[in-house]
Write an enzyme that holds these catalytic residues in place. Structure first.
Site, mmCIF file in Angstrom:
data_model
loop_
_atom_site.group_PDB
_atom_site.id
_atom_site.type_symbol
_atom_site.label_atom_id
_atom_site.label_comp_id
_atom_site.label_asym_id
_atom_site.label_seq_id
_atom_site.Cartn_x
_atom_site.Cartn_y
_atom_site.Cartn_z
ATOM 1 N N ARG A 15 7.342 -54.230 25.508
ATOM 2 C CA ARG A 15 8.211 -53.103 25.187
ATOM 3 C C ARG A 15 7.992 -51.965 26.191
ATOM 4 N NH1 ARG A 15 6.537 -52.370 18.964
ATOM 5 N NH2 ARG A 15 4.566 -53.113 19.871
ATOM 6 N N LYS A 75 2.272 -48.580 22.660
ATOM 7 C CA LYS A 75 0.992 -48.882 22.007
ATOM 8 C C LYS A 75 -0.084 -47.896 22.434
ATOM 9 C CE LYS A 75 0.265 -51.694 19.525
ATOM 10 N NZ LYS A 75 0.367 -51.602 18.045
ATOM 11 N N TYR A 94 2.277 -45.020 19.311
ATOM 12 C CA TYR A 94 1.557 -45.548 18.146
ATOM 13 C C TYR A 94 0.066 -45.488 18.457
ATOM 14 C CZ TYR A 94 5.863 -47.619 16.218
ATOM 15 O OH TYR A 94 7.108 -47.804 15.690
ATOM 16 N N HIS A 96 -2.639 -45.670 15.462
ATOM 17 C CA HIS A 96 -3.373 -46.419 14.429
ATOM 18 C C HIS A 96 -4.878 -46.169 14.552
ATOM 19 C CE1 HIS A 96 0.296 -48.417 13.216
ATOM 20 N NE2 HIS A 96 0.519 -48.801 14.458
ATOM 21 N N GLU A 118 3.287 -43.351 13.951
ATOM 22 C CA GLU A 118 3.185 -43.921 12.597
ATOM 23 C C GLU A 118 2.961 -42.895 11.500
ATOM 24 O OE1 GLU A 118 -1.068 -44.151 14.227
ATOM 25 O OE2 GLU A 118 0.951 -44.444 15.007
ATOM 26 N N ASP A 270 -2.962 -53.914 12.187
ATOM 27 C CA ASP A 270 -3.202 -52.769 13.068
ATOM 28 C C ASP A 270 -3.662 -51.538 12.292
ATOM 29 O OD1 ASP A 270 -0.782 -52.218 11.889
ATOM 30 O OD2 ASP A 270 0.367 -52.122 13.743
#
Length: 372
Positions: A15, A75, A94, A96, A118, A270
């Site tokens: 991505r 990510k 993101y 996490h 998120e 994740d």
């Protein structure tokens, strides 16, 4: 603002955080965009398309990090990227954090401003930047689960939808949110016998209304889960507590209750995973087996369908990215409560309670936005 778009370097992550259309939008607002060469190639976007949209294409990831005030990614940064991050540099991606203590400490030490997709949250508690990838992951969970139920891949050797005269597979979905709903719809569409569990009775009523006849709803509790896993062929973990670790609904001991060849797909991996034995895997090596149970625990499932995922993600993230670029992170977060909730780390402090609790670190409830 100077915006940088590095190429994702996580295993098989194809991505990209900004499309050529996104570059064009940023340029329209007067911002400068630097894109690393081949960053969009995995999603079907060439360097020439980025250049035509007004981006400056740079050869290396080091150049992108060095020049950018705001880094837009998909990510979380991995270890090799940590040294490239500058103090007060805004990272919009993101993260996490609750599933990675090293990442949390690294971002605190670097003094970066970490705004996590998120945990951006609307007043109705929905998570607008998590929804599109949850939709993709929920649908992919069934696609992958059906594949790994095949005998050559160590599954039970059962066809998800069955055939006339032979019963279909039983699918158990733990969690009735976006991931769980999409997973249940996909499994039902393929003809499986589906049970979806959730803690919320209103949510179960809603699901009971919208789902086809081959989907049953059930209250999520230890007794019901323990009973259901003994006959399930495919189990999808779809539990989410925003910004915090997912609870373990299936423990190591419970694997012994399952039939050999049962497949578990933990979409919550994740965020620590809701199946105790699940640890993150990659698209290159997606599964492992414990007690004859096939575990599929890829932490970036949507990365396998990057064209769809990139367009779905950037449709959601671009309006927020434009606000951050136009106003700066402090003013943007001061004026937009949704973005403010996305702030996880800034000025060397943890600003999101779930992250602090995950690693027993100090939580700073008051966010000081000096230049707002």
């Amino acid at each position: 603002m100077i915006i940088g778009v590095p190429k994702e370097i996580k295993n098989n992550e194809n991505r990209v955080a900004l499309t050529p259309a996104g570059v064009s939008e940023m340029k329209k607002h007067g911002h400068v965009v630097y894109v690393q060469a081949t960053a969009g190639l995995g999603s079907g976007f060439t360097d020439q398309e980025y250049a035509d949209a007004g981006a400056v294409v740079l050869a290396t990831i080091e150049e992108v990090y060095a020049i950018a005030e705001m880094i837009i990614k998909v990510k979380e940064p991995i270890a090799s990227e940590y040294p490239l991050i500058k103090k007060d540099q805004l990272l919009f991606t993101y993260f996490h954090f609750a599933s990675s203590e090293p990442l949390t400490h690294a971002m605190l030490e670097k003094g970066a401003v970490c705004l996590a997709y998120e945990t951006v949250e609307k007043t109705d508690r929905s998570l607008p930047l998590l929804v599109p990838m949850s939709e993709v992951a929920g649908r992919m969970a069934i696609q992958q689960g059906a594949k790994y139920l095949e005998k050559p891949l160590k599954g039970r050797g059962i066809l998800l939808g069955g055939v006339p005269g032979v019963p279909p597979a039983k699918v158990l979905v733990l969690g009735g949110g976006i991931v769980g709903t999409q997973a249940a719809k996909m499994a039902a569409g393929l003809g499986a016998q589906v049970t979806i569990m959730d803690l919320s009775l209103p949510r179960l009523r809603y699901l009971d209304d919208i789902m086809p006849a081959n989907v049953n709803t059930e209250m999520s509790n230890h007794y019901n889960i323990t009973k259901a896993i003994t006959t399930a062929d495919l189990i999808v973990g779809a539990v989410l507590i925003p910004g915090a670790k997912a609870p373990h609904l299936i423990t190591r001991d419970m694997l012994k209750l399952m039939r050999p060849g049962t497949v578990v797909v933990d979409v919550a991996v994740d965020q620590g995973g809701c199946i105790e034995t699940c640890t993150p895997t990659t698209h290159e090596n997606p599964t492992f087996i414990i007690d004859d149970i096939v575990h599929y625990c890829v932490a970036n499932m949507p990365g396998a369908v990057p064209y769809t995922s990139t367009l779905a993600l950037t449709n959601a993230t671009l309006p927020y990215a434009v606000q951050l670029a136009n106003k700066g992170w402090e003013k943007a977060c001061n004026e937009n409560e949704e973005l403010k909730k996305g702030l996880n780390i800034a000025n060397g402090k943890i600003l999101y309670k779930g992250v602090a609790e995950a690693w027993n670190l100090p939580f700073n409830e008051e966010i000081v936005l000096a230049n707002a």
